[in-house]
Scaffold this active site. Structure first.
Site, PDB file in Angstrom:
ATOM      1  CG  ASP A 151      -0.166  -0.490   2.505  1.00  0.00           C
ATOM      2  OD1 ASP A 151       0.976  -0.539   2.613  1.00  0.00           O
ATOM      3  OD2 ASP A 151      -1.102  -0.923   3.355  1.00  0.00           O
ATOM      4  CD  GLU A 160      -8.432   1.016   6.795  1.00  0.00           C
ATOM      5  OE1 GLU A 160      -8.082   0.015   7.638  1.00  0.00           O
ATOM      6  OE2 GLU A 160      -8.015   1.882   7.452  1.00  0.00           O
ATOM      7  CG  HIS A 182      -5.613  -2.534   8.332  1.00  0.00           C
ATOM      8  ND1 HIS A 182      -5.951  -0.832   8.488  1.00  0.00           N
ATOM      9  CD2 HIS A 182      -4.529  -2.806   8.730  1.00  0.00           C
ATOM     10  CE1 HIS A 182      -4.595  -0.625   9.107  1.00  0.00           C
ATOM     11  NE2 HIS A 182      -3.840  -1.592   9.086  1.00  0.00           N
ATOM     12  CG  ASN A 224      -8.804  -1.328  11.067  1.00  0.00           C
ATOM     13  OD1 ASN A 224      -7.931  -2.102  10.778  1.00  0.00           O
ATOM     14  ND2 ASN A 224      -9.284  -0.357  10.284  1.00  0.00           N
TER      15      ASN A 224
HETATM   16  C1  F6R Z   1       1.333  -1.385   6.009  1.00  0.00           C
HETATM   17  C2  F6R Z   1       0.258  -2.357   6.016  1.00  0.00           C
HETATM   18  C3  F6R Z   1      -0.664  -2.396   7.404  1.00  0.00           C
HETATM   19  C4  F6R Z   1       0.318  -2.725   8.709  1.00  0.00           C
HETATM   20  C5  F6R Z   1      -0.510  -2.821   9.943  1.00  0.00           C
HETATM   21  C6  F6R Z   1       0.183  -3.068  11.041  1.00  0.00           C
HETATM   22  O1  F6R Z   1       1.795  -1.838   4.694  1.00  0.00           O
HETATM   23  O2  F6R Z   1      -0.116  -3.094   5.281  1.00  0.00           O
HETATM   24  O3  F6R Z   1      -1.572  -3.355   7.357  1.00  0.00           O
HETATM   25  O4  F6R Z   1       1.042  -3.850   8.552  1.00  0.00           O
HETATM   26  O5  F6R Z   1      -1.271  -1.371  10.182  1.00  0.00           O
HETATM   27  O6  F6R Z   1       1.100  -2.093  11.269  1.00  0.00           O
HETATM   28  P1  F6R Z   1       2.215  -1.831  12.549  1.00  0.00           P
HETATM   29  O7  F6R Z   1       3.194  -3.112  12.582  1.00  0.00           O
HETATM   30  O8  F6R Z   1       2.556  -0.460  12.643  1.00  0.00           O
HETATM   31  O9  F6R Z   1       1.243  -2.180  13.910  1.00  0.00           O
END
Ligand code: F6R
Length: 267
Positions: free
Chosen positions: A68, A144, A139, A137
């Site tokens: 992303d 989302e 994702h 959440n």
């Molecule tokens: C980022 C992504 C997100 C993160 C997720 C966890 O490329 O795809 O899904 O993997 O938000 O983020 P952290 O590791 O910062 O808790």
């Protein structure tokens, strides 16, 4: 789904790096890695860099696709995920930058660019391994709640919870976090040959339990991994502590040859 619970977070991230090393070593000619950003991934990339420096890894032939990117943040901006990848991995290893792909959040036609991203993934033969973190959440990528479990790469509106979670890196907090992003779809992610979900810390405990033990639902897009035929989940004790089938996870630990081999890496 195979689940491995490690005592410490650094053990979970070390094992994730080991699994990635295996994929890169198996078929250097054409390994296609799906990559993620975020706090959890930083430790994994640090382990990979260590392995590269120790001569255990060669990135020269691999192709990567990131999950992303924020809309409206140029690649050279320190908040962009392209910048993150350069900083935490690409600039430290012998990867050919032209084979690294991050969705283009600055494209004049974002929808068209998203379609081309999926096309490029297909042309590369899809991901051999897709690395994933999980948001609070639920994702994966920026899929989302309410994202279709068949979704492809596309533009999405970010959940306020996600913007809050990611605000730490922005000087003015949540206000500065973009409201939209481009993300690989859940369907695109499920296309990977193998998926590897890594989660550490107690803030993830509830959502990890929902994703693994709850119903498959668009409200928790990580639950779609229950549909993936080859999904490995690496957790630390804190992230795992709401799982209810610990007896079965313990059983896997002692009887699944792959897990036994993996845990042997911890010495
Ligand atoms: C980022 C992504 C997100 C993160 C997720 C966890 O490329 O795809 O899904 O993997 O938000 O983020 P952290 O590791 O910062 O808790």
């Amino acid at each position: 789904m195979k689940i491995v619970i490690c005592r410490r977070p650094d053990q979970a991230t070390f094992l994730a790096a080991h699994v990635m090393t295996d994929v890169l070593g198996r078929d250097r000619q054409k390994a296609v890695l799906g990559l993620a950003t975020g706090r959890t991934m930083e430790a994994i990339y640090a382990h990979l860099i260590e392995r590269f420096r120790a001569g255990m890894l060669d990135f020269s032939r691999c192709t990567t696709f990131n999950l992303d990117e924020y809309v409206g943040i140029p690649p050279e901006d320190r908040h962009s995920y392209r910048y993150y990848m350069n900083k935490h991995l690409f600039s430290h290893v012998n990867i050919d930058v032209t084979r690294t792909h991050v969705p283009d959040g600055m494209a004049p036609d974002l929808d068209h660019a998203a379609k081309l991203y999926d096309q490029a993934i297909n042309e590369a033969g899809t991901m051999d391994l897709q690395l994933l973190g999980i948001g609070e959440n639920g994702h994966i990528g920026f899929n989302e709640p309410y994202s279709s479990l068949a979704s492809r790469t596309r533009v999405v509106t970010l959940d306020p919870h996600t913007r809050e979670q990611n605000s730490g890196l922005f000087d003015d907090g949540t206000q500065q976090v973009p409201t939209r992003a481009v993300t690989m779809g859940v369907g695109t992610i499920l296309q990977a040959r193998r998926t590897l979900l890594v989660a550490t810390g107690s803030a993830k405990a509830d959502i990890v339990a929902s994703a693994i033990e709850g119903p498959v639902t668009a409200s928790v897009t990580a639950s779609a991994l229950q549909l993936h035929p080859d999904c490995l989940v690496l957790l630390d004790e804190h992230a795992a502590h709401k799982l209810t089938r610990r007896d079965y996870i313990e059983q896997m630990r002692h009887h699944d040859p792959e897990i036994i081999h993996l845990l042997a890496q911890l010495g």
